[in-house]
Scaffold this motif. Structure first.
Motif, PDB file in Angstrom:
ATOM      1  N   ASP A   1      -3.765   3.343   4.111  1.00 30.59           N
ATOM      2  CA  ASP A   1      -4.467   3.300   2.828  1.00 30.59           C
ATOM      3  C   ASP A   1      -5.869   2.711   2.960  1.00 30.59           C
ATOM      4  O   ASP A   1      -6.427   2.169   2.003  1.00 30.59           O
ATOM      5  CB  ASP A   1      -3.667   2.508   1.793  1.00 30.59           C
ATOM      6  CG  ASP A   1      -3.474   1.050   2.179  1.00 30.59           C
ATOM      7  OD1 ASP A   1      -3.619   0.725   3.380  1.00 30.59           O
ATOM      8  OD2 ASP A   1      -3.175   0.242   1.278  1.00 30.59           O
TER       9      ASP A   1
ATOM     10  N   GLN B   1     -12.423   2.334  -1.337  1.00 31.06           N
ATOM     11  CA  GLN B   1     -12.921   2.850  -2.603  1.00 31.06           C
ATOM     12  C   GLN B   1     -12.687   1.871  -3.755  1.00 31.06           C
ATOM     13  O   GLN B   1     -13.496   1.796  -4.681  1.00 31.06           O
ATOM     14  CB  GLN B   1     -12.265   4.193  -2.906  1.00 31.06           C
ATOM     15  CG  GLN B   1     -12.709   5.303  -1.975  1.00 31.06           C
ATOM     16  CD  GLN B   1     -11.927   6.588  -2.176  1.00 31.06           C
ATOM     17  OE1 GLN B   1     -10.773   6.568  -2.626  1.00 31.06           O
ATOM     18  NE2 GLN B   1     -12.527   7.710  -1.839  1.00 31.06           N
ATOM     19  N   SER B   2     -11.608   1.116  -3.693  1.00 26.83           N
ATOM     20  CA  SER B   2     -11.309   0.175  -4.773  1.00 26.83           C
ATOM     21  C   SER B   2     -12.103  -1.119  -4.664  1.00 26.83           C
ATOM     22  O   SER B   2     -12.210  -1.868  -5.640  1.00 26.83           O
ATOM     23  CB  SER B   2      -9.809  -0.147  -4.800  1.00 26.83           C
ATOM     24  OG  SER B   2      -9.428  -0.848  -3.628  1.00 26.83           O
ATOM     25  N   SER B   3     -12.672  -1.382  -3.487  1.00 27.45           N
ATOM     26  CA  SER B   3     -13.360  -2.657  -3.280  1.00 27.45           C
ATOM     27  C   SER B   3     -14.872  -2.534  -3.178  1.00 27.45           C
ATOM     28  O   SER B   3     -15.573  -3.552  -3.150  1.00 27.45           O
ATOM     29  CB  SER B   3     -12.823  -3.336  -2.016  1.00 27.45           C
ATOM     30  OG  SER B   3     -13.076  -2.540  -0.869  1.00 27.45           O
TER      31      SER B   3
ATOM     32  N   GLN C   1      -8.375   4.209   0.408  1.00 28.53           N
ATOM     33  CA  GLN C   1      -8.104   3.747  -0.951  1.00 28.53           C
ATOM     34  C   GLN C   1      -8.568   2.303  -1.136  1.00 28.53           C
ATOM     35  O   GLN C   1      -9.147   1.958  -2.175  1.00 28.53           O
ATOM     36  CB  GLN C   1      -6.607   3.864  -1.268  1.00 28.53           C
ATOM     37  CG  GLN C   1      -6.096   5.284  -1.419  1.00 28.53           C
ATOM     38  CD  GLN C   1      -5.891   5.986  -0.084  1.00 28.53           C
ATOM     39  OE1 GLN C   1      -5.986   5.366   0.975  1.00 28.53           O
ATOM     40  NE2 GLN C   1      -5.610   7.278  -0.145  1.00 28.53           N
ATOM     41  N   GLN C   2      -8.340   1.465  -0.131  1.00 33.98           N
ATOM     42  CA  GLN C   2      -8.792   0.082  -0.221  1.00 33.98           C
ATOM     43  C   GLN C   2     -10.312  -0.004  -0.246  1.00 33.98           C
ATOM     44  O   GLN C   2     -10.896  -0.803  -0.991  1.00 33.98           O
ATOM     45  CB  GLN C   2      -8.234  -0.735   0.940  1.00 33.98           C
ATOM     46  CG  GLN C   2      -6.754  -1.048   0.832  1.00 33.98           C
ATOM     47  CD  GLN C   2      -6.353  -2.197   1.730  1.00 33.98           C
ATOM     48  OE1 GLN C   2      -7.153  -3.081   2.031  1.00 33.98           O
ATOM     49  NE2 GLN C   2      -5.090  -2.195   2.152  1.00 33.98           N
TER      50      GLN C   2
END
Length: 285
Positions: free
Chosen positions: A160, A166-168, A163-164
């Motif tokens: 992931d 993009q979220s941070s 995803q990590q």
């Protein structure tokens, strides 16, 4: 000399204050250096720097360091920040692979005086070596991967990671990262490169590969599904003018180059290491 027979390296950590510590633990980017042959006063032996694969460690590359040490090369390997199992994983460490060549350039700056330098690398380390020779990543493709427009190949050690990331981080950071990815990371001190099961070949630009002027030698396994020949290895062979290479036997998978995972295929690693010794003996003489 097998990897298990090489003496333990001395270890030190360099700090590149121009780049951040991804974990916020210090004042700059840490670069752990494993020195397999501590320099003597006035040491003029040619130097080989080794770059590990994704999620690995410079210490794991003893199978390659040992035969080079026995052949009287100076040898160091590195831990790439955020992408090694010693310190832990960070999404940028996995996705911003272009920071790795900068690690080697920083290490060379800190060592000083090296004028006959070869670089060897496995997997993402193979790309690292190629980047120091002049390989550049395609900015459009990297931008599309970071934004999610183009699928990211699976990352077994960190599934992931995207995803990590993009979220941070905000989208503008992805654009800036794509710009960094496309920069010329060539180091003129590097005069030969040895790539083992290299990655990211499909993401490099043909123009940059065509412009490489140093000797490049490539080895790969016929059953490698992590960095498949057609996708990741062949671009280097087809487009680097002075590239040569060969497959290293039947049934050889990516993990067979990772000593802790595949003690049963020491023959493969020994053969590749012997080829590296011959290559660097000819190119760094």
């Amino acid at each position: 000399m097998a990897g298990s027979e090489v003496s333990e390296p001395t270890v030190r950590t360099l700090i590149d204050t121009s780049r951040p510590d991804l974990f916020g633990r210090g004042s700059g980017r840490p670069i752990r250096v494993y020195d397999w042959t501590p320099a003597l006063r006035g040491d003029d032996r040619p130097l080989v720097v080794i770059s590990h694969g994704t999620g690995g460690s410079g210490r794991d590359m003893g199978w390659l360091a040992g035969p080079l040490v026995a052949a009287d090369f100076r040898v160091v390997s590195l831990d790439h920040h955020g992408n090694n199992h010693v310190d832990g994983y960070h999404p940028q460490g996995f996705l911003f692979g272009w920071e790795r060549p900068r690690d080697i350039t920083f290490a060379l700056d800190s060592m000083g005086g090296a004028d006959r330098v070869g670089v060897a690398g496995f997997s993402l380390g193979g790309y690292t070596a190629a980047a120091l020779a002049g390989a550049r990543l395609d900015r459009c493709i990297i931008g599309a991967i970071l934004s999610g427009e183009v699928p990211l190949p699976p990352i077994e050690e960190f599934p992931d990671a995207l995803q990590q990331l993009q979220s941070s981080t905000p989208p503008e950071a992805w654009s800036a990262a794509a710009d960094d990815a496309a920069r010329d990371l060539r180091d003129p001190r590097v005069i030969a490169a040895f790539l083992v099961a290299p990655g990211l070949g499909s993401l490099t630009t043909r123009e940059s590969l065509n412009a490489i002027r140093i000797p490049v030698e490539v080895r790969w396994g016929d059953s490698d599904t992590t960095n498949p020949y057609e996708l990741d290895v062949r671009p280097y062979l087809d487009h680097v003018p002075h590239a040569h290479g060969s497959e290293v036997g039947g049934g050889v998978r990516h993990e067979h180059f990772i000593e802790p995972l595949s003690p049963d295929r020491a023959d493969v690693r020994a053969s590749v290491a012997a080829d590296a010794v011959r290559f660097f003996s000819a190119q760094l003489a």
